[in-house]
Enzyme design. Structure first.
Site, PDB file in Angstrom:
ATOM      1  N   SER A  46       0.804  -1.217   0.000  1.00 47.83           N
ATOM      2  CA  SER A  46       0.000   0.000   0.000  1.00 47.83           C
ATOM      3  C   SER A  46       0.838   1.270   0.000  1.00 47.83           C
ATOM      4  O   SER A  46       0.382   2.314  -0.462  1.00 47.83           O
ATOM      5  CB  SER A  46      -0.932   0.008   1.223  1.00 47.83           C
ATOM      6  N   GLY A  80      -1.890  -4.376   0.944  1.00 51.64           N
ATOM      7  CA  GLY A  80      -1.998  -5.599   1.727  1.00 51.64           C
ATOM      8  C   GLY A  80      -1.045  -6.699   1.319  1.00 51.64           C
ATOM      9  O   GLY A  80      -1.013  -7.764   1.949  1.00 51.64           O
ATOM     10  N   ASN A 109       3.764  -5.490   5.627  1.00 48.74           N
ATOM     11  CA  ASN A 109       2.608  -6.288   6.050  1.00 48.74           C
ATOM     12  C   ASN A 109       3.035  -7.576   6.759  1.00 48.74           C
ATOM     13  O   ASN A 109       2.313  -8.076   7.629  1.00 48.74           O
ATOM     14  CB  ASN A 109       1.712  -6.605   4.851  1.00 48.74           C
ATOM     15  N   ASP A 190      -4.708   6.568  10.168  1.00 52.73           N
ATOM     16  CA  ASP A 190      -4.393   5.223  10.668  1.00 52.73           C
ATOM     17  C   ASP A 190      -2.977   5.131  11.234  1.00 52.73           C
ATOM     18  O   ASP A 190      -2.612   4.123  11.840  1.00 52.73           O
ATOM     19  CB  ASP A 190      -4.595   4.176   9.577  1.00 52.73           C
ATOM     20  N   HIS A 193      -0.134   4.879   6.946  1.00 48.01           N
ATOM     21  CA  HIS A 193       0.029   5.293   5.556  1.00 48.01           C
ATOM     22  C   HIS A 193       0.303   6.794   5.438  1.00 48.01           C
ATOM     23  O   HIS A 193      -0.361   7.593   6.098  1.00 48.01           O
ATOM     24  CB  HIS A 193      -1.230   4.929   4.751  1.00 48.01           C
TER      25      HIS A 193
END
Length: 223
Positions: A46, A80, A109, A190, A193
């Protein structure tokens, strides 16, 4: 005069035909030049897939804009994605795209899921080897994980990128989000990111390690 008209038309026809042939050669040469452009392949998650922002604002798009048509940039990043998924996809993509440079931005991830660093290392090593065997240069883009995962796990995680860079003699960007991750204004809500405003900084983090690879590829293509 009766005989002169066909002769004139024949001359005109030869001129037009010659012009068309010249145009075809020019078009083919242009297509050839386009095909001969170096190809950069970005295999990421991402962080390279412009998660949460407009695609055209992502650092990979900004990279393509900076190169200004001198190289083709293929973004095969998937939000992801893990190193396992990337390793499974890479062979097919390399076969289709035949990249000159592969930028590996994977592992985040794996860390967030608490997967074993040894497994991540094995997957990244496989991707480096696949890329090098296909004749591509590799740039490894390192990442870190939040401190709540524990210092021992973080150390094992980040050391993977450094040990791979040493073993395979590939350049490394130690931390893709340098000068970004700890700045709340440059991170999305979040906390994972980066925002659109952070994307040029990411590109600036990547560029010093990427530029020598580009220079080498451009020089080789000119010979």
């Amino acid at each position: 005069m009766k005989h002169g008209i066909p002769v004139a038309w024949q001359r005109l026809n030869r001129m037009v035909t010659g012009g068309l042939l010249a145009l075809i050669v020019i078009f083919n040469a242009s297509a050839l030049n386009a095909d001969q452009r170096p190809t950069l392949l970005v295999m990421g998650d991402s962080l390279s897939a412009a998660y949460g922002i407009e695609q055209e604002l992502g650092w990979v798009t900004l990279l393509a804009e900076r190169l200004d048509g001198e190289a083709q940039v293929i973004n095969a990043s998937i939000s992801g994605e893990t190193t396992s998924g990337g390793a499974q996809r890479l062979a097919s993509i390399i076969g289709q795209r035949q990249p000159d440079i592969v930028l590996l931005e994977l592992g985040g991830n794996d860390g967030l899921r608490g997967l074993p660093p040894t497994q991540m290392r094995s997957n990244l090593a496989s991707m480096i080897e696949q890329s090098q065997q296909a004749g591509a240069d590799v740039l490894l883009l390192g990442i870190d994980i939040p401190p709540n995962y524990g210092q021992a796990y973080r150390d094992a995680f980040t050391s993977v990128f450094h040990s791979l860079a040493d073993e395979y003699d590939v350049p490394l960007v130690p931390f893709l989000l340098e000068d970004i991750a700890l700045n709340e204004q440059l991170m999305q809500d979040d906390g994972i990111h980066p925002t659109a405003e952070a994307q040029p900084i990411i590109l600036d983090n990547v560029w010093p390690a990427l530029e020598p690879l580009l220079d080498s590829v451009f020089q080789a293509s000119a010979e």
